[in-house]
Scaffold this active site. Structure first.
Site, mmCIF file in Angstrom:
data_model
loop_
_atom_site.group_PDB
_atom_site.id
_atom_site.type_symbol
_atom_site.label_atom_id
_atom_site.label_comp_id
_atom_site.label_asym_id
_atom_site.label_seq_id
_atom_site.Cartn_x
_atom_site.Cartn_y
_atom_site.Cartn_z
ATOM 1 N N ASN A 209 0.856 -1.184 0.000
ATOM 2 C CA ASN A 209 0.000 0.000 0.000
ATOM 3 C C ASN A 209 0.896 1.240 0.000
ATOM 4 O OD1 ASN A 209 0.566 0.765 2.884
ATOM 5 N ND2 ASN A 209 -0.431 -1.212 3.251
ATOM 6 N N ILE A 307 -3.339 -7.962 14.052
ATOM 7 C CA ILE A 307 -2.404 -7.633 15.126
ATOM 8 C C ILE A 307 -3.069 -6.762 16.186
ATOM 9 C CG2 ILE A 307 -0.162 -6.606 15.662
ATOM 10 C CD1 ILE A 307 0.642 -7.171 12.749
#
Length: 402
Positions: A209, A307
């Site tokens: 990204n 996460i």
């Protein structure tokens, strides 16, 4: 550090090869270094090397008749402004935790009335062992400061937490230890994730990204400046990591998850990385070629570990978990729902749609979302955003409000 005196105890580990550079850096800051070399440390570096670089004699035995006639170990332990143990092996940590005093180093550590800073270094299995973690908890309860260890490749060929912090990072920790009252996050450990992740397709292609890592880097630097020990877990960012933090470089989301897990326990965690949601199953180990059919290859995708959600529910969850929500529409609604879904304490929400220029740019416009509502911050430079967030974190951890 100018005019300060550091008593440097050198333990036995391969990372002792970094100690000459550490001595150089400490002296470059204007401080004096008195080296104490353990018997095992002498297997990795020499008294002559340490003495020449420190400009002082090396102390290596409790049974020196000349110095001990004047109770030399007591003088050594009291004359320093700070005692530093590097590398702090599992054995040295156990001796300190248990109050042993059977050689010069352990006797000095038991006799000192000064602050002690240790830089642990050992095999990852030894670091993760319950006995070492119990000793670490005891040392912290006793007020002993720590720096590191870092994640990375081991001399034994394994990978994980256990590498001694780099000399530059240790010097920054020494500087903080000598001025503890000036910084509200002194003695606190904060994990910061930053940058994008790269999910391989083949050896030359990957899914990524546009995150530059600038905001996460600025946050790590701001927390460091307030005295925190920062574990900086960064993907392949386009900006350099800050100095004075423990840098753990990763590439994929799964590697980032493992690095964050290894960095615990921590007082706070700021999950600023732009983590890929998916990875390619069975990424090719060879560059993929066109086959002449005109058809693109078909990829099987699998979900990456979450996460933020994981650390928000971990057994050793930090006191404060901060997430980021990079959205392109309905920013506040999506971010509010994300905070509840993930279980974190705060979400920093921002609009990263192309017209804003935020992703990859130098400015940010965020809204801090917590259980008390949404607080919109004005658009400002990413360094300023980082400074404001670091102040909020310090206030929260110290039981204050802003």
């Amino acid at each position: 550090m100018h005019g300060k005196r550091i008593l440097l105890i050198v333990g036995g580990g391969i990372s002792a090869y970094k100690i000459p550079q550490l001595i150089r850096l400490i002296r470059a800051q204007g401080a004096a270094v008195t080296p104490v070399l353990t018997a095992s440390g002498a297997q990795f570096t020499t008294p002559m090397t340490l003495s020449v670089l420190a400009g002082e004699p090396v102390h290596d035995t409790l049974w020196d008749r000349n110095s001990e006639a004047e109770i030399g170990h007591i003088q050594l332990s009291r004359n320093a402004d700070l005692v530093v143990v590097a590398p702090a092996t599992a054995d040295l940590m156990a001796k300190i935790a248990q109050g042993q005093a059977n050689d010069l180093a352990s006797t000095l550590l038991l006799a000192t009335d000064k602050r002690v800073l240790i830089a642990p270094a050992m095999n990852v299995r030894m670091w993760d062992h319950p006995a070492t973690q119990r000793n670490l908890a005891t040392l912290k309860d006793d007020g002993i400061l720590t720096v590191g260890p870092d994640n990375g490749d081991m001399a034994c060929g394994e990978y994980g937490a256990g590498r001694m912090a780099e000399p530059e990072t240790i010097v920054a920790a020494i500087r903080d230890a000598l001025t503890p009252a000036a910084r509200p996050l002194t003695g606190r450990h904060v994990i910061v994730t930053s940058g994008p992740t790269h999910e391989p397709i083949d050896p030359v292609r990957y899914i990524a990204n546009r995150s530059s890592g600038a905001q996460g880097t600025a946050i790590a630097a701001a927390l460091r400046d307030l005295g925190a020990q920062v574990s900086f877990v960064t993907g392949p960012a386009t900006v350099a990591p800050p100095e004075g933090v423990s840098v753990i470089a990763v590439e994929t989301a799964r590697q980032m998850h493992d690095a964050v897990q290894a960095a615990l326990p921590a007082d706070a965690a700021v999950m600023a990385a732009a983590v890929a949601d998916w990875h390619v199953v069975g990424a090719s180990d060879r560059k993929m070629k066109k086959d002449g059919s005109g058809q693109p290859p078909a990829f099987e995708m699998a979900e990456n570990p979450d996460i933020l959600a994981w650390i928000s529910h971990a057994d050793d969850r930090p006191d404060l978990v901060v997430g980021f929500a990079a959205e392109t529409n309905d920013v506040i609604a999506h971010a509010t729902a994300k905070r509840l879904r993930k279980g974190c304490d705060w979400i920093m929400a921002n609009d990263v749609s192309p017209p804003t220029g935020i992703m990859g740019g130098s400015e940010n416009a965020v809204t801090l979302i917590s259980d008390t509502g949404a607080e919109e911050w004005p658009r400002m430079g990413k360094d300023a955003v980082a400074g404001c967030l670091a102040e909020r974190i310090a206030a929260h951890l110290n039981g204050k409000t802003i």
